[in-house]
Write an enzyme that holds these catalytic residues in place. Sequence first.
Site, short mmCIF file in Angstrom:
data_model
loop_
_atom_site.label_atom_id
_atom_site.label_comp_id
_atom_site.label_asym_id
_atom_site.label_seq_id
_atom_site.Cartn_x
_atom_site.Cartn_y
_atom_site.Cartn_z
CG HIS A 107 -1.89 0.96 1.41
ND1 HIS A 107 -1.76 2.08 2.20
CD2 HIS A 107 -3.11 1.05 0.84
CE1 HIS A 107 -2.87 2.79 2.13
NE2 HIS A 107 -3.71 2.20 1.31
CG HIS A 325 -33.60 -17.24 24.31
ND1 HIS A 325 -32.98 -16.53 23.32
CD2 HIS A 325 -34.53 -16.40 24.84
CE1 HIS A 325 -33.51 -15.31 23.24
NE2 HIS A 325 -34.44 -15.22 24.17
C1 LIG Z 1 -5.62 6.46 5.65
C2 LIG Z 1 -4.41 5.63 5.67
O1 LIG Z 1 -4.32 4.81 6.50
S1 LIG Z 1 -3.24 5.90 4.48
C3 LIG Z 1 -1.91 4.82 4.92
C4 LIG Z 1 -1.14 5.30 6.08
N1 LIG Z 1 0.09 4.60 6.11
C5 LIG Z 1 1.21 5.15 6.48
O2 LIG Z 1 1.27 6.32 6.86
C6 LIG Z 1 2.42 4.27 6.39
C7 LIG Z 1 3.44 4.63 7.42
N2 LIG Z 1 3.94 5.95 7.18
C8 LIG Z 1 5.23 6.31 7.25
O3 LIG Z 1 6.09 5.54 7.57
C9 LIG Z 1 5.55 7.71 6.90
O4 LIG Z 1 4.40 8.53 7.10
C10 LIG Z 1 6.02 7.87 5.43
C11 LIG Z 1 7.32 7.09 5.24
C12 LIG Z 1 4.97 7.31 4.46
C13 LIG Z 1 6.23 9.31 5.11
O5 LIG Z 1 7.03 9.82 6.12
P1 LIG Z 1 7.59 11.31 6.14
O6 LIG Z 1 8.26 11.62 4.83
O7 LIG Z 1 8.40 11.46 7.36
O8 LIG Z 1 6.30 12.27 6.15
P2 LIG Z 1 5.13 12.39 7.20
O9 LIG Z 1 4.67 11.06 7.62
O10 LIG Z 1 5.50 13.34 8.31
O11 LIG Z 1 4.01 13.12 6.32
C14 LIG Z 1 3.41 12.49 5.25
C15 LIG Z 1 4.00 12.99 3.93
O12 LIG Z 1 3.36 12.29 2.85
C16 LIG Z 1 2.62 13.24 2.04
N3 LIG Z 1 1.42 12.51 1.70
C17 LIG Z 1 0.43 12.16 2.53
N4 LIG Z 1 -0.46 11.41 1.89
C18 LIG Z 1 -0.01 11.29 0.64
C19 LIG Z 1 -0.48 10.59 -0.48
N5 LIG Z 1 -1.58 9.84 -0.37
N6 LIG Z 1 0.19 10.62 -1.61
C20 LIG Z 1 1.34 11.35 -1.70
N7 LIG Z 1 1.87 12.01 -0.65
C21 LIG Z 1 1.19 11.97 0.49
C22 LIG Z 1 2.40 14.44 2.92
O13 LIG Z 1 2.26 15.59 2.16
C23 LIG Z 1 3.69 14.46 3.71
O14 LIG Z 1 4.69 14.98 2.87
P3 LIG Z 1 5.75 16.12 3.35
O15 LIG Z 1 6.99 15.39 3.63
O16 LIG Z 1 5.88 16.97 2.16
O17 LIG Z 1 5.17 16.78 4.55
O1 LIG Z 2 -6.15 2.59 0.40
C1 LIG Z 2 -7.32 2.67 0.74
O2 LIG Z 2 -8.25 2.48 -0.04
C2 LIG Z 2 -7.69 2.96 2.16
C3 LIG Z 2 -6.65 3.69 2.90
C4 LIG Z 2 -7.07 3.78 4.32
O3 LIG Z 2 -6.64 3.01 5.15
C5 LIG Z 2 -8.15 4.69 4.67
O4 LIG Z 2 -8.46 5.58 3.90
O5 LIG Z 2 -8.69 4.54 5.79
#
Ligand SMILES: CC(=O)SCCNC(=O)CCNC(=O)[C@H](O)C(C)(C)COP(=O)(O)OP(=O)(O)OC[C@H]1O[C@@H](n2cnc3c(N)ncnc32)[C@H](O)[C@@H]1OP(=O)(O)O
Ligand SMILES: O=C(O)CCC(=O)C(=O)O
Length: 437
Positions: A107, A325
Amino acid sequence: MSGNGACNGTKNGVSNGSAYYRSNPYQPVPDFLSNVDKFKIIESTLREGEQFANAYFDTETKIKIAKALDEFGVDYIELTSPAASEQSRRDCEAICKLGLKAKILTHIRCDMRDAKLAVETGVDGLDVVIGTSSFLREHSHGKDMAYIEKTAIEVIEYIKSKGLEVRFSSEDSFRSDLVDLLSLYKAVDKVGVHRVGIADTVGCATPRQVYDLVRTLRGVVSCDIETHFHNDTGCAVANAYCALEAGATHIDTSVLGIGERNGITPLGGLMARMVVTAPEYVKSKYKLHKLKEIEDMVAEAVQINVPFNNPITGFCAFTHKAGIHAKAILNNPSTYEILDPADFGLTRYVHFASRLTGWNAVKTRVKQLGLSMTDDQVKECTAKIKALADIRPIAIDDADSIIRSFHISLQPQPHRPSEPVPTDEVIPAEEEPEPAA
Ligand SMILES: CC(=O)SCCNC(=O)CCNC(=O)[C@H](O)C(C)(C)COP(=O)(O)OP(=O)(O)OC[C@H]1O[C@@H](n2cnc3c(N)ncnc32)[C@H](O)[C@@H]1OP(=O)(O)O
Ligand SMILES: O=C(O)CCC(=O)C(=O)O
Ligand SMILES: [Zn+2]
């Protein structure tokens, strides 16, 4: 005592002369849009589930969970982004090398850097996501719809060029502008995305809103439709069901529903719902008797208890307590059970140790204990159980003791030498009783 005849129906309603009848009364009326009897599961315990507050999955645990989900029969296993950490990337590679039947997905953000990292891990496909609501466009990534569409197309085309499956999803779909959303999905469908996803990221959607959005989307794209429901307002299973009714093809789940905040559609809850609706499909595709083992494994890994009211595996999911029940269940389990515990390798339990117990339950227990009483005696014994249960909670052993001692009190009392014995009952010492004439 198993068998839930009423819900073991045929797949579709059948025409019997002019009269239409359905042997499974819980089966929905056939509908050309509905996928309730042909859906796929994208199991996200190892992605959404890792976002659960208590979750820490080491490599060994991830592998154990992935293998168990594969054995259960899920179609896809979704893993945390390799961009999250170096170990996440290594774990993703390790799970891809297991050679599971389920397809492995990871993802990622809608970002070419994440996509480039992910395609090298050995996954079968990528789930790409980006927020489309004004909340997320403004406060999360800061991108407008034009940027989102352009980047989505680039990322999708790149992933496809690597021969991998690709899904594109809008985060927070239900708080996004409908026109924006549909034109974005139309654009990604046009470039050949395999699935689009709708996500109720904050758990705000109602089943009717889900039905309307999925049904509208079904008319706009030709690819598959995946859906993802958070459970903040308790609608995650109902929303998943409505999505399937409206034409969604894939449902995201996690074991016990673990995920961000209070999580998403639970695998077990979805199975409970769908086995009632589409028993043949669900029982032939998924190894339902493995559910408890998987839930116990995940509960232990994230250090929680399986909730008492968990569908299917909650400790009292097949316990029947009140006398009314209990009597009916003992006659026919379908009276108060829509699910057959035997389908999940479980058994039902009829309670007989409370102030709500009735004589029919006690009669069954008396038989189980190998004792014999008349109905009137069982009723008298039930009154004794109730009398004690009015004073304090009682355990099975307490009720059994009451039954046994009541039963003893019904037997002719043996002669005790210290007690005076009426002379007409004395059997002369050293003499055999006279055989009856
Ligand atoms: C709804 C959900 O559950 S979506 C899935 C969530 N999953 C995760 O977050 C996976 C775990 N995440 C992580 O390990 C980290 O957040 C990473 C590696 C993805 C990014 O880490 P970092 O670069 O340190 O950024 P941070 O987490 O603080 O902020 C998110 C960054 O992603 C960007 N971003 C957020 N959502 C998206 C997206 N869907 N697509 C592209 N960029 C995105 C934000 O703008 C932010 O960028 P910035 O560096 O310019 O501020
Ligand atoms: O990738 C998706 O469709 C769902 C991401 C997610 O976890 C959410 O939006 O709650
Ligand atoms: Zn989610």
